[in-house]
Design an enzyme around this catalytic site. Structure first.
Site, PDB file in Angstrom:
ATOM      1  N   HIS A 115       0.827  -1.212   0.000  1.00  0.00           N
ATOM      2  CA  HIS A 115       0.000   0.000   0.000  1.00  0.00           C
ATOM      3  C   HIS A 115       0.863   1.265   0.000  1.00  0.00           C
ATOM      4  O   HIS A 115       0.677   2.135   0.854  1.00  0.00           O
ATOM      5  CB  HIS A 115      -0.901   0.020   1.253  1.00  0.00           C
TER       6      HIS A 115
HETATM    7  C1  FAD Z   1      -0.352  -7.859  -4.269  1.00  0.00           C
HETATM    8  C2  FAD Z   1      -1.220  -6.654  -3.935  1.00  0.00           C
HETATM    9  C3  FAD Z   1      -2.353  -6.825  -3.143  1.00  0.00           C
HETATM   10  C4  FAD Z   1      -3.143  -5.721  -2.841  1.00  0.00           C
HETATM   11  N1  FAD Z   1      -4.344  -5.924  -2.206  1.00  0.00           N
HETATM   12  C5  FAD Z   1      -5.209  -4.896  -2.085  1.00  0.00           C
HETATM   13  C6  FAD Z   1      -6.530  -5.118  -1.612  1.00  0.00           C
HETATM   14  O1  FAD Z   1      -6.934  -6.253  -1.348  1.00  0.00           O
HETATM   15  N2  FAD Z   1      -7.363  -4.045  -1.486  1.00  0.00           N
HETATM   16  C7  FAD Z   1      -6.944  -2.779  -1.790  1.00  0.00           C
HETATM   17  O2  FAD Z   1      -7.718  -1.836  -1.607  1.00  0.00           O
HETATM   18  N3  FAD Z   1      -5.697  -2.540  -2.250  1.00  0.00           N
HETATM   19  C8  FAD Z   1      -4.841  -3.573  -2.443  1.00  0.00           C
HETATM   20  N4  FAD Z   1      -3.612  -3.355  -2.998  1.00  0.00           N
HETATM   21  C9  FAD Z   1      -3.205  -1.971  -3.324  1.00  0.00           C
HETATM   22  C10 FAD Z   1      -3.898  -1.398  -4.562  1.00  0.00           C
HETATM   23  O3  FAD Z   1      -3.995  -2.337  -5.596  1.00  0.00           O
HETATM   24  C11 FAD Z   1      -3.119  -0.167  -5.013  1.00  0.00           C
HETATM   25  O4  FAD Z   1      -3.031   0.726  -3.920  1.00  0.00           O
HETATM   26  C12 FAD Z   1      -3.772   0.549  -6.174  1.00  0.00           C
HETATM   27  O5  FAD Z   1      -3.913  -0.303  -7.279  1.00  0.00           O
HETATM   28  C13 FAD Z   1      -2.920   1.746  -6.561  1.00  0.00           C
HETATM   29  O6  FAD Z   1      -3.555   2.420  -7.602  1.00  0.00           O
HETATM   30  P1  FAD Z   1      -2.773   3.494  -8.482  1.00  0.00           P
HETATM   31  O7  FAD Z   1      -3.722   3.928  -9.549  1.00  0.00           O
HETATM   32  O8  FAD Z   1      -2.183   4.514  -7.588  1.00  0.00           O
HETATM   33  O9  FAD Z   1      -1.516   2.721  -9.089  1.00  0.00           O
HETATM   34  P2  FAD Z   1      -1.302   1.292  -9.749  1.00  0.00           P
HETATM   35  O10 FAD Z   1      -2.451   0.389  -9.504  1.00  0.00           O
HETATM   36  O11 FAD Z   1       0.043   0.812  -9.322  1.00  0.00           O
HETATM   37  O12 FAD Z   1      -1.274   1.604 -11.303  1.00  0.00           O
HETATM   38  C14 FAD Z   1      -0.233   2.310 -11.927  1.00  0.00           C
HETATM   39  C15 FAD Z   1      -0.206   1.900 -13.385  1.00  0.00           C
HETATM   40  O13 FAD Z   1       0.720   2.735 -14.077  1.00  0.00           O
HETATM   41  C16 FAD Z   1       1.497   1.943 -14.957  1.00  0.00           C
HETATM   42  N5  FAD Z   1       2.764   2.632 -15.164  1.00  0.00           N
HETATM   43  C17 FAD Z   1       3.708   2.907 -14.219  1.00  0.00           C
HETATM   44  N6  FAD Z   1       4.744   3.555 -14.784  1.00  0.00           N
HETATM   45  C18 FAD Z   1       4.446   3.696 -16.105  1.00  0.00           C
HETATM   46  C19 FAD Z   1       5.120   4.255 -17.217  1.00  0.00           C
HETATM   47  N7  FAD Z   1       6.329   4.828 -17.091  1.00  0.00           N
HETATM   48  N8  FAD Z   1       4.523   4.224 -18.437  1.00  0.00           N
HETATM   49  C20 FAD Z   1       3.294   3.669 -18.601  1.00  0.00           C
HETATM   50  N9  FAD Z   1       2.615   3.093 -17.570  1.00  0.00           N
HETATM   51  C21 FAD Z   1       3.187   3.113 -16.352  1.00  0.00           C
HETATM   52  C22 FAD Z   1       1.640   0.617 -14.214  1.00  0.00           C
HETATM   53  O14 FAD Z   1       1.996  -0.437 -15.068  1.00  0.00           O
HETATM   54  C23 FAD Z   1       0.259   0.460 -13.605  1.00  0.00           C
HETATM   55  O15 FAD Z   1      -0.618  -0.179 -14.497  1.00  0.00           O
HETATM   56  C24 FAD Z   1      -2.775  -4.420  -3.295  1.00  0.00           C
HETATM   57  C25 FAD Z   1      -1.644  -4.258  -4.094  1.00  0.00           C
HETATM   58  C26 FAD Z   1      -0.883  -5.359  -4.430  1.00  0.00           C
HETATM   59  C27 FAD Z   1       0.323  -5.161  -5.315  1.00  0.00           C
END
Ligand code: FAD
Length: 545
Positions: free
Chosen positions: A474
């Site tokens: 997280h």
């Molecule tokens: C194993 C695991 C279990 C989890 N379990 C839970 C849960 O049960 N419940 C919950 O609420 N949360 C959970 N989380 C946390 C939650 O999934 C994340 O907090 C959330 O997805 C973050 O969202 P975000 O949009 O900030 O980033 P992310 O979901 O990380 O998305 C960022 C995206 O940007 C892309 N990206 C990054 N850099 C670049 C680049 N240079 N060019 C193009 N694309 C790029 C990545 O590939 C990714 O697709 C978990 C996370 C993990 C890894």
């Protein structure tokens, strides 16, 4: 590297990253047919069985093809250990590989944001967006949404060990709360999940699939953004690679970074936005001296407590060869049965001490024990709870290892840097042991596997916690919202001192929330998307329990 002509790649908004935040923005901004939106994702398609089937979650997050392969460390307060930090690199981002547990957080988390001067971010301002994003299976109410894109269901929790966990909580003096995402978070609960009709309700499934035919929305996977392009102080687009070819995209209105708590600060630094001394170390010309970029990294650190039971009491009894065939068939034919569950069907938000106003410890209960042997996932009879600290005091940071965008950033969580975090976690283990001692669980427990009966004194427990501490995955706070020097973006996600550049993802959370954090990230993205379109939903009246 080959180059392509950038003139053919012009959109109003260029969004980088298709995690929860990126998918919300792509959907909401392209609701206006007069606006063109491009969503870029480094990873590939999310059409895979391990992503869609909830029970396959460990296979999804262990699949190297779906992740960035980050390692956090060396962790100075964990004996220099490295921590395997999963992140989704696929459409849907980490929502395509996560555990699907749906928890909003505590109203006090958001009121705390407002108390620190973030006008418009109190619980009453956030609740309408928590409602807007969800379709709760039990229907709308003052607290819950009924028609949003994300389908949220209550877990069945019909395996007897789940009931025993809840009863043990009551026997230890806690209550079972009817809806921990509604009026009262604190206590034991039957969990809720991003699962609908037996399938994972990921960000891309909820927000992209229904609008894939919009002519003004383009989604491109396999495009890794390398840096942001500028004219003076204005962001004008991004430079990326696609199958080894350099390609640039132009944004008429804005570049919006949604690359997550590691990706967004990395892209800022690669583009000359960050701590000037650090940028110079890597030979990067300084465009905006924002020292908070990559700082204030938060995470929920935690440990697994594990207990042995007889096979018949544990869900392992359902997962023998015949059970696995039944699981596969029931799910394939009807989207039902154990295949439709993430197995985390009960949990608790508890206080380990009386001088905190909010539940400072979260428990996620699994009715079996999982472990990895020779790289393979195995299960044994027993039960497990993952227990993590809701609002740790320790802060880490993300920095560049190199000016090469293909090199992973350096991540150090600094877990347990603040002694209070260790003491709280030790209190949490003692609380967990007390719950297991209650009649409902004691009647089926044969032995303690972790920490293990030999770990007895507080001093032993401190050493055990430090040796076994892991991550809830997280990360947040590395480009945080605020007004002062220790922030990177303003209240609507616009990067301080620059034009045409916004960040919307987990990196901008001003402080972490008392929950798995993705619901808060969806909420933040819904709220900022609305503000970008000149809308706001009136603050809610149902503000407090
Ligand atoms: C194993 C695991 C279990 C989890 N379990 C839970 C849960 O049960 N419940 C919950 O609420 N949360 C959970 N989380 C946390 C939650 O999934 C994340 O907090 C959330 O997805 C973050 O969202 P975000 O949009 O900030 O980033 P992310 O979901 O990380 O998305 C960022 C995206 O940007 C892309 N990206 C990054 N850099 C670049 C680049 N240079 N060019 C193009 N694309 C790029 C990545 O590939 C990714 O697709 C978990 C996370 C993990 C890894």
């Amino acid at each position: 590297m080959k180059r392509t002509n950038s003139e053919t790649h012009t959109f109003d908004y260029v969004i980088v990253g298709s995690g929860p935040a990126g998918c919300v923005l792509a959907n909401r901004l392209s609701e206006d047919p007069a606006v063109s939106v491009l969503l870029l994702e480094a990873g590939g398609s999310d059409r895979s069985l391990t992503i869609q089937m909830p029970a396959a979650v460990p296979f999804a997050y262990m699949d190297a093809k779906l992740g960035w392969g980050y390692q956090a460390g060396p962790e100075p307060h964990l004996g220099g250990r490295w921590i395997d930090e999963k992140r989704g690199r696929v459409l849907g981002g980490s929502s395509s590989i996560n555990a699907m547990i749906f928890n909003r957080g505590n109203p006090m988390d958001f009121d705390g944001w407002a108390d620190r001067g973030l006008a418009g971010w109190a619980w009453k301002d956030c609740l309408p967006y928590f409602k807007k994003m969800e379709a709760f299976a039990e229907g709308p109410s003052d607290w819950r949404g009924g028609s949003g894109p994300l389908q949220i269901s209550r877990c069945k929790a019909d395996f007897p060990l789940h009931h025993q966990f809840l009863r043990a909580g009551e026997q230890a003096g806690f209550s079972v709360t009817p809806d921990h995402n509604g009026q009262k978070q604190e206590g034991f609960h039957v969990a809720q999940a991003y699962i609908h009709q037996g399938l994972r309700s990921s960000a891309s499934r909820a927000y992209l699939s229904p609008v894939q035919d919009r002519p003004n929305l383009r989604v491109r996977s396999g495009v890794a953004v390398q840096k942001i392009s500028f004219q003076g102080a204005r962001a004008t687009g991004v430079i990326a690679t696609h199958h080894g070819t350099e390609v640039s995209f132009t944004a008429r209105r804005e570049v919006v970074l949604c690359a997550g708590a590691f990706g967004s600060p990395q892209l800022l630094m690669l583009s000359g936005i960050g701590d000037p001394d650090h940028l110079r170390e890597h030979g990067i010309a300084v465009r905006a001296p924002l020292r908070a970029v990559g700082m204030n990294l938060e995470n929920h650190p935690g440990v697994n407590l594990q207990y042995v039971t007889e096979t018949k009491h544990s869900m392992v009894s359902q997962l023998g060869p015949a059970g696995r065939v039944r699981l596969a068939l029931e799910w394939a034919l009807m989207r039902k049965g154990l295949g439709a569950s993430n197995f985390f069907e009960t949990g608790a938000f508890l206080r380990t001490k009386h001088d905190v106003a909010f539940p400072n410890m979260q428990f996620e209960f699994l009715p079996l024990v999982r472990y990895i042997e020779n790289g393979k996932l195995k299960a044994r009879p027993g039960f497990n709870f993952w227990m993590d600290l809701s609002r740790p005091a320790s802060r880490g940071r993300v920095r560049l290892c190199s000016a090469d965008p293909a090199t992973a950033p350096s991540i150090v969580f600094n877990h347990l840097a603040e002694p209070a975090d260790l003491e709280d976690l030790v209190d949490g283990v003692e609380l967990g042991r007390n719950i297991v001692k209650q009649a409902a669980l004691a009647s089926v427990t044969k032995a303690e596997l972790l920490p293990g009966e030999y770990v007895r004194t507080r001093c032993d427990l401190r050493r055990w916690v430090a040796a076994n501490l892991g991550t809830s995955y997280h990360p947040s706070g590395t480009c945080r919202i605020g007004t002062g020097e220790n922030s990177v973006v303003d209240l609507q996600g616009r990067v301080h001192g620059l034009d045409g550049l916004r960040i919307v993802d987990g990196s901008i959370l001003p402080s972490t929330v008392t929950a798995n954090i993705s619901a808060a990230i969806y909420m933040v993205a819904e709220k900022i998307a609305d503000e970008m379109r000149g809308h706001t939903i009136q603050a809610s009246k149902a503000v407090r329990p």
